[in-house]
Design a protein around this motif. Structure first.
Motif, PDB file in Angstrom:
ATOM      1  N   GLU A   1     -94.964  75.612  37.420  1.00 47.30           N
ATOM      2  CA  GLU A   1     -95.909  75.467  36.319  1.00 47.30           C
ATOM      3  C   GLU A   1     -97.069  74.592  36.775  1.00 47.30           C
ATOM      4  O   GLU A   1     -96.929  73.745  37.658  1.00 47.30           O
ATOM      5  N   TRP A   2     -98.234  74.804  36.143  1.00 49.72           N
ATOM      6  CA  TRP A   2     -99.394  73.944  36.377  1.00 49.72           C
ATOM      7  C   TRP A   2     -99.159  72.599  35.698  1.00 49.72           C
ATOM      8  O   TRP A   2     -98.534  72.534  34.651  1.00 49.72           O
ATOM      9  N   THR A   3     -99.671  71.537  36.263  1.00 52.89           N
ATOM     10  CA  THR A   3     -99.500  70.217  35.673  1.00 52.89           C
ATOM     11  C   THR A   3    -100.762  69.394  35.862  1.00 52.89           C
ATOM     12  O   THR A   3    -101.452  69.502  36.881  1.00 52.89           O
TER      13      THR A   3
ATOM     14  N   PHE B   1     -99.967  72.178  40.917  1.00 55.73           N
ATOM     15  CA  PHE B   1     -98.854  72.807  40.223  1.00 55.73           C
ATOM     16  C   PHE B   1     -97.546  72.250  40.773  1.00 55.73           C
ATOM     17  O   PHE B   1     -97.495  71.734  41.891  1.00 55.73           O
TER      18      PHE B   1
ATOM     19  N   TYR C   1     -99.974  79.835  43.755  1.00 56.73           N
ATOM     20  CA  TYR C   1     -99.197  79.762  42.512  1.00 56.73           C
ATOM     21  C   TYR C   1     -98.664  81.146  42.132  1.00 56.73           C
ATOM     22  O   TYR C   1     -97.486  81.309  41.790  1.00 56.73           O
TER      23      TYR C   1
ATOM     24  N   SER D   1     -90.612  83.312  31.564  1.00 55.04           N
ATOM     25  CA  SER D   1     -91.916  83.010  32.129  1.00 55.04           C
ATOM     26  C   SER D   1     -92.703  82.035  31.285  1.00 55.04           C
ATOM     27  O   SER D   1     -93.777  81.602  31.664  1.00 55.04           O
ATOM     28  N   SER D   2     -92.189  81.696  30.111  1.00 59.53           N
ATOM     29  CA  SER D   2     -92.883  80.747  29.244  1.00 59.53           C
ATOM     30  C   SER D   2     -92.666  79.336  29.736  1.00 59.53           C
ATOM     31  O   SER D   2     -91.751  79.052  30.494  1.00 59.53           O
ATOM     32  N   LYS D   3     -93.500  78.399  29.271  1.00 56.66           N
ATOM     33  CA  LYS D   3     -93.387  77.008  29.667  1.00 56.66           C
ATOM     34  C   LYS D   3     -92.248  76.343  28.935  1.00 56.66           C
ATOM     35  O   LYS D   3     -91.668  76.875  28.009  1.00 56.66           O
TER      36      LYS D   3
END
Length: 484
Positions: A152-154, A164, A188, A244-246
């Motif tokens: 995930e991106w952060t 990420f 990514y 695939s959701s956060k």
């Protein structure tokens, strides 16, 4: 006999369709072998085997990717009725900034390192130098297992841009960053696709016809290998690796924070006022730290009762004590005495717990030090300094006496009572070894100090001691005390 001879001749004839050699099979051919057993006839078992080869023309055509770099080759084999798809991903190499912030759930210090990164079918390899990819003896790359990982991106874990995070199924966390957003986005997406592919596809065990899942928590593969050690879910992070959701924990955390804020708001709006708490007796007016005028007005006198009690106790049993007012008492006992006074409880200094006279004198000095405005009010500090500078003795006495009369009544009476007591202490100077200079050093900074420490503190302390010493020497003249 004729039927038997025909059957024997038929058995000797070669099969109509012969399978080509194994080496000549097409790359994407499917080989099926079907064995059937017929019933025994005349004591002999007849076996018949049929081989069928599915040609390339019969296989469904797949679209051909024009980009060789991103093209994947898939080999499909059937064995035991189970199909296996083997994915071969072309290696990628590029320099990226990498920081390992956690290993197996234990946080580590974040140190960014410029490393050569290589992506395989199920791993992400980090090398210190590009030349180490040849796997020379002694070169060990940092391996990140992508099976069951989460990406995930952060923006919270680092102040850098284009960062990420990769979280493995063992709890290790990696931060990956590139200066260019296109480079970071490319990696990514590539790592995300590799994670999805490696998580869903099973692995083929070497030297065995069994097939093992890459992740033991995949549905339908829980009993693939009875001897396989399953991961303990207690040591696993609660991450949904098949979505695939956060992560959803941020919503629950924000809800908890909002709940705490709402409860605090309700508590603040519903809390009772200070007046109500005082009426119920939960909060009482303090003695220590209260303004002298307020305290005397509340008690209906011009001298605080606590000062009266302490001075009487010292007059009874402490005038000849060695180092009276100079020796410090037990601080814990002094604080206990202070607490009793602030709670307006009955104070009896004749009790055994107050037998140390230095505790009483320490509490009295603490009372004067904690006054919001000292016994010598702020506006009188500089006039007293100017008065004590006068060289003529009579003029100095007249100036100091005039300033004392200008003070508020509680300050005058309290000062008169205190200095008359200190004058009696000096009468026992041979026993208590206290002189006018020793008492002035103790009570100078206790009874007066400037409102703003703008000047020199050492100079102010000198004047404080001189003023208290002069008033102590001339106390009979200044306060009209009876001479004995």
């Amino acid at each position: 006999m004729a039927g038997t001879r025909n059957l024997q001749s038929a058995a000797k004839q070669p099969p109509l369709i012969q399978p080509p050699p194994r080496s000549t099979l097409p790359q994407e051919a499917v080989l099926m072998r079907i064995k059937s057993k017929s019933s025994q006839s005349s004591g002999e078992r007849l076996s018949q085997s049929k081989s069928m080869v599915l040609q390339e023309s019969d296989l469904p055509k797949k679209p051909i990717s024009r980009h060789r770099r991103n093209q994947s080759q898939h080999n499909v084999l059937v064995a035991g009725g189970v199909a296996v798809v083997e994915t071969l991903v072309e290696l990628k190499g590029e320099h990226l900034n990498v920081a390992k912030i956690s290993e197996s759930g234990k946080k580590q210090r974040k140190n960014w390192t410029f490393m050569w990164s290589v992506l395989t079918s199920d791993q992400l390899l980090f090398y210190k130098e590009k030349q180490e990819t040849s796997l020379k003896p002694g070169s060990k790359p940092d391996v990140v297992q992508l099976c069951g990982a989460f990406i995930e991106w952060t923006t919270e874990k680092s102040s850098r841009k284009n960062v990420f995070q990769i979280t493995t199924d063992t709890g290790s966390e990696y931060l990956i960053q590139a200066d260019s957003y296109s480079t970071a986005s490319k990696w990514y997406n590539a790592i995300g696709k590799t994670v999805d592919a490696s998580t869903k596809l099973p692995l083929r065990r070497s030297n065995s016809t069994e097939f093992l899942p890459k992740h033991s928590s995949l549905p339908g593969y829980g009993t693939a290998s009875p001897t396989a050690k399953q991961r303990n879910p207690v040591h696993r992070r609660s991450i949904n690796m098949f979505s695939s959701s956060k992560l959803k924990y941020s919503n629950s955390d924000s809800a908890d924070k909002n709940g705490v804020k709402n409860r605090l708001k309700k508590f603040i709006t519903r809390r009772p006022s200070m007046k109500t708490l005082k009426e119920k007796g939960l909060i009482k007016d303090r003695v220590f730290g209260c303004h002298l005028l307020t305290l005397c007005e509340r008690e209906g006198s011009t001298v605080p009762s606590f000062v009266h009690v302490c001075l009487d106790a010292v007059d009874k049993r402490g005038l000849d004590a060695d180092g009276i007012y100079r020796v410090s008492g037990n601080l814990a006992t002094i604080q206990k005495l202070r607490f009793i006074v602030d709670q307006e409880e009955d104070l009896d200094l004749d009790q055994s717990q107050w037998e140390d006279i230095h505790v009483v004198t320490g509490a009295l000095k603490l009372f004067f030090r904690e006054l919001p405005e000292p016994l010598f009010p702020f506006r009188f500090f500089q006039p007293f300094v100017e008065a004590v500078k006068i060289k003529e003795s009579k003029l100095k006495v007249q100036a100091v006496k005039k300033l004392i009369k200008e003070m508020p009544k509680p300050n005058q009476d309290t000062m008169k009572l205190l200095f008359s007591h200190l004058h009696r202490v000096l009468n026992f100077s041979r026993k208590n070894l206290m002189s006018t200079q020793g008492i002035s050093i103790v009570f100078g900074p206790t009874l007066m100090w400037p409102e703003l420490d703008a000047g020199n503190m050492a100079v102010n302390m000198v004047y404080q001691n001189q003023i208290v010493e002069f008033i102590l020497i001339e106390s009979q003249e200044l306060f009209n005390l009876d001479r004995k």
